[in-house]
Write a protein that holds these residues in place. Structure first.
Motif, PDB file in Angstrom:
ATOM      1  N   LEU A 278       0.835  -1.205   0.000  1.00 18.66           N
ATOM      2  CA  LEU A 278       0.000   0.000   0.000  1.00 18.66           C
ATOM      3  C   LEU A 278       0.868   1.251   0.000  1.00 18.66           C
ATOM      4  N   LEU A 279       1.913   1.233   0.817  1.00 18.24           N
ATOM      5  CA  LEU A 279       2.796   2.395   0.898  1.00 18.24           C
ATOM      6  C   LEU A 279       3.481   2.649  -0.446  1.00 18.24           C
ATOM      7  N   GLU A 280       3.883   1.580  -1.112  1.00 23.64           N
ATOM      8  CA  GLU A 280       4.497   1.712  -2.435  1.00 23.64           C
ATOM      9  C   GLU A 280       3.536   2.350  -3.433  1.00 23.64           C
ATOM     10  N   ASN A 281       2.243   2.151  -3.192  1.00 24.64           N
ATOM     11  CA  ASN A 281       1.239   2.683  -4.103  1.00 24.64           C
ATOM     12  C   ASN A 281       0.585   3.961  -3.577  1.00 24.64           C
ATOM     13  N   GLY A 282       1.247   4.600  -2.604  1.00 27.63           N
ATOM     14  CA  GLY A 282       0.816   5.922  -2.185  1.00 27.63           C
ATOM     15  C   GLY A 282      -0.267   5.971  -1.137  1.00 27.63           C
ATOM     16  N   LEU A 283      -0.416   4.918  -0.326  1.00 30.80           N
ATOM     17  CA  LEU A 283      -1.424   4.915   0.735  1.00 30.80           C
ATOM     18  C   LEU A 283      -0.794   4.415   2.026  1.00 30.80           C
ATOM     19  N   LYS A 284      -0.926   5.198   3.090  1.00 33.03           N
ATOM     20  CA  LYS A 284      -0.303   4.861   4.362  1.00 33.03           C
ATOM     21  C   LYS A 284      -1.359   4.778   5.458  1.00 33.03           C
ATOM     22  N   ILE A 285      -1.325   3.687   6.226  1.00 32.14           N
ATOM     23  CA  ILE A 285      -2.177   3.547   7.403  1.00 32.14           C
ATOM     24  C   ILE A 285      -1.343   3.958   8.604  1.00 32.14           C
ATOM     25  N   THR A 286      -1.747   5.002   9.295  1.00 30.16           N
ATOM     26  CA  THR A 286      -0.940   5.550  10.382  1.00 30.16           C
ATOM     27  C   THR A 286      -1.661   5.436  11.715  1.00 30.16           C
ATOM     28  N   ASP A 287      -0.863   5.310  12.782  1.00 27.16           N
ATOM     29  CA  ASP A 287      -1.432   5.344  14.131  1.00 27.16           C
ATOM     30  C   ASP A 287      -1.316   6.741  14.732  1.00 27.16           C
ATOM     31  N   GLY A 288      -0.792   7.683  13.952  1.00 26.19           N
ATOM     32  CA  GLY A 288      -0.675   9.068  14.400  1.00 26.19           C
ATOM     33  C   GLY A 288       0.708   9.451  14.871  1.00 26.19           C
ATOM     34  N   SER A 289       1.564   8.463  15.147  1.00 25.93           N
ATOM     35  CA  SER A 289       2.883   8.765  15.714  1.00 25.93           C
ATOM     36  C   SER A 289       3.804   9.465  14.723  1.00 25.93           C
ATOM     37  N   ASP A 290       3.537   9.335  13.437  1.00 29.96           N
ATOM     38  CA  ASP A 290       4.413   9.926  12.429  1.00 29.96           C
ATOM     39  C   ASP A 290       3.752  11.090  11.688  1.00 29.96           C
TER      40      ASP A 290
END
Length: 716
Positions: A114-126
């Protein structure tokens, strides 16, 4: 070949697989599609979500049933020789492995992809300060007003935690005062989207970011407990026994009793607790104690709880290039494309439809036309699962309003659709339909519609029979076949079916149909035994059977006997299969394959070679005890030569599938089939292409229809 084996030789437990473990193998095949890199990325998300949803239902029904048997001290072994305690131990061991594998796929394959394709699931820490400001503002404006934090102390007992709800538990300590530690919990509201997309700061250059609702709440938990310090907090999710227990003989009003039981479903015995890895031990101990779950019922999750949220992600816009687009849309049914009255078309000859490759709209049109046709006198239909805004329900209500005699059997006991069916049943009654609420002790699972029409030459009965539900929504995702006919023999049988359902009229015999629970099992066994007789006589003998599940011991034993007599048997079984292949002298002539693809394989189709005079059948029933002994089901023949060719094409193409087929080996393990000669066959894509071709080749000015040729090697 082994002859004259004793019947008991075919009933030994070692010849059978446990039903629950076989179902887990099926869900592993679903999970495999999430792991398979040949599938588009977002399709892999969808399959992992489906595997999680499947597991939820498995716990709520099957694991719950094992727990009930253990609590009742029921010790009778199943067909594989396993007691309920042995089954539960084996199941929970396998499920723990299964869940670990789910999250390995999620963390190590899907998240990086997903990250390679431009989508990131974040927990807020970054997240940046700007992003966090957006998240906190969203919490303050939309989430905070909905939340209800619940403390637990001497005056406030541990709250009832709803089945499948996502919650956050916390250990708290007052900012000033005693050092006592308190517990509080808050439910993650399911009325809000679980996935929040955070706007991009860099004019679309940065990766798109999403944050899960529970992470947003955890970040802002302090706002819920202003006078406390939060020592620790963690998400948790409870699975409960959701299998309804209804004493129909004692229930004065079945509808009211089911309504009452539905409400209880949310508070059944807790049978699974999901918590994140690294949860504070004191917090876990408190939650587990209050929910009365044992250690082997606790699942330590390495990632977000409840992966069904991935299906919400699947619907995100802007990622169409990561989805499957090579499957054709449902195509017109050529026979109905000439603009003629639907009843005139059916009168010209039987019509077989293959959904979802061919549209379900003609089934809807059949009922809608009958509702307004002045010559139609009566409409009778069984409904098991219908869509949320069903056009068929609307048509039936309109028919009653137009003065037709409308009889509808609405099965209130259709698991997890009870509430929906109650709503439709009440609406149909208000519209003037005669509504039957199923039969005591049985589920009515057959799919049949009867239209009685007055014509110049007398009364004509038009019938639709199907393998799938009258649900215009699932008809786009489930593979099924449906038959339109006005054959007098089937029309007479259809009338007898509804007379039996609405009253106490049990026919002395049937022309064409076979019904469970009284006749269908015997019919299936007779057909299998007939093939064995042909084999013993040196005649051509073969069985090809496609269904969702097979676990009826009597039927499996007959298949073993037929195999030992020399009958070649090919089974296409999507899910549970308690039969074992490759056993010397027992099942050497049997193959089993399962197809897991873009559509849910749901049709039940049966081929019996019959010494060179092949017969084809379709049915609403799988070969399971519940279908053959505790449900009203229908087996119907397909006798028109053109339609038999179409039926064979379905079976033959699926037997050749090299992309989505998993084949059972002699150890009972399913292995993904591959093309030995490099030719790839995806049966579902082929059926879609054939439907497109048939629609294009149809001449609207004639009744000619393009039918794919039957395999020349087949004896039909």
């Amino acid at each position: 070949m082994v002859k004259d084996k004793k019947s008991t030789d075919f009933e030994k437990p070692e010849l059978y697989m446990n039903r629950e473990l076989s179902w887990l193998q099926f869900n592993e095949r679903v999970r495999f599609e999430a792991e398979d890199e040949s599938n588009p990325l977002f399709e892999r998300l969808k399959f992992l979500s489906i595997s999680a949803s499947n597991l939820d239902e498995f716990f709520m029904v099957r694991v719950a049933s094992l727990k009930d048997m253990i609590n009742a001290d029921y010790k009778k072994p199943d067909i594989a020789g396993m007691t309920p305690i042995e089954q539960l131990d084996a199941v929970l061991t396998e499920v723990h492995k299964f869940v670990d594998k789910q999250y390995q796929i999620y963390n190590k394959q899907l998240i990086p992809a997903l990250l390679e394709n431009g989508l990131k699931i974040t927990d807020g820490s970054d997240l940046s300060a700007t992003d966090l400001e957006y998240v906190d503002r969203y919490f303050d404006e939309y989430v905070y007003p909905v939340l209800t934090p619940m403390a637990v102390d001497s005056s406030r007992p541990f709250p009832l935690i709803r089945n499948k709800s996502l919650n956050i538990g916390a250990l708290l300590k007052k900012k000033e005062g005693k050092d006592d530690v308190d517990f509080a919990t808050v439910q993650v509201p399911d009325v809000l989207p679980r996935v929040l997309e955070i706007p991009c700061e860099d004019n679309g250059i940065c990766p798109r970011k999403i944050m899960l609702l529970e992470q947003i709440i955890k970040r802002n938990m302090q706002k819920l407990f202003l006078n406390y310090d939060i020592i620790t907090s963690a998400s948790y999710r409870v699975g409960r026994n959701a299998d309804l227990s209804i004493d129909e003989d004692e229930a004065e009003d079945l509808l009211k009793e089911i309504e009452k039981q539905i409400k209880r479903r949310q508070w059944g015995q807790a049978i699974r607790l999901e918590v994140p890895k690294g949860i504070d031990k004191k917090l876990l101990k408190f939650i587990a104690k209050e929910l009365s779950v044992e250690d082997n019922e606790i699942y330590m999750i390495d990632g977000p709880l409840d992966l069904t949220f991935l299906f919400k992600m699947y619907k995100l816009e802007g990622f169409e290039h990561l989805k499957e687009h090579s499957y054709a849309e449902p195509q017109p049914v050529p026979e109905f494309e000439g603009g003629e009255n639907i009843f005139d078309v059916i009168q010209r000859g039987d019509i077989l439809m293959h959904h979802p490759y061919q549209t379900f709209e003609n089934v809807v049109k059949f009922v809608e036309t009958a509702a307004v046709d002045p010559n139609v006198l009566a409409i009778k239909q069984t409904l098991y699962r219908v869509s949320g805004n069903s056009p068929i329900i609307a048509a039936l209500a309109k028919a009653a309003d137009n003065g037709k005699q409308v009889t509808v059997l609405v099965e209130l006991k259709a698991r997890f659709d009870e509430e929906n069916n109650i709503v439709w049943a009440k609406m149909l009654e208000k519209a003037g339909c005669h509504v039957i609420y199923g039969l005591v002790g049985l589920k009515t699972h057959c799919k049949i519609t009867l239209v009685v029409r007055r014509q110049e030459d007398g009364i004509m009965r038009y019938v639709h029979l199907g393998t799938g539900n009258y649900n215009d929504s699932t008809a786009k995702q489930y593979t099924d076949v449906g038959l339109f006919t006005c054959a007098p023999a089937i029309g007479e049988d259809a009338t007898a079916v509804f007379n039996m359902l609405s009253g106490y009229s049990e026919p002395l015999g049937w022309n064409k149909l076979s019904l469970a629970p009284l006749w269908l099992k015997d019919r299936i066994i007779d057909l299998i035994r007939r093939e064995a007789e042909h084999a013993r006589a040196g005649e051509s003998a073969r069985i090809v059977a496609k269904m969702n599940a097979i676990c009826h011991k009597d039927v499996i034993a007959e298949l073993y006997k037929a195999s030992s007599a020399g009958v070649k048997i090919d089974l296409i079984v999507r899910g549970i299969c308690c039969l074992r292949t490759g056993i010397p002298g027992v099942s050497e002539n049997i193959t089993v394959r399962s197809i897991v693809g873009n559509y849910l394989e749901h049709s039940r189709i049966f081929y019996f070679e019959n010494g060179g005079s092949p017969e084809f059948y379709a049915s609403s029933a799988d070969w399971m005890p519940r279908n053959l002994e505790r449900r009203v089901e229908i087996l119907f023949p397909v006798e028109d030569k053109r339609l038999k060719e179409k039926m064979w094409n379905i079976l033959d193409t699926e037997l050749k599938d090299t992309e989505k087929a998993h084949v059972m080996n002699s150890k009972g393990i399913y292995v993904k089939k591959t093309a030995s000669d490099g030719e790839k066959v995806n049966s579902q894509k082929i059926f879609g292409q054939e439907a497109v071709s048939a629609a294009k080749k149809f001449d609207a000015g004639s009744s000619r229809v393009f039918i794919p040729e039957m395999n020349p090697d087949a004896k039909t």
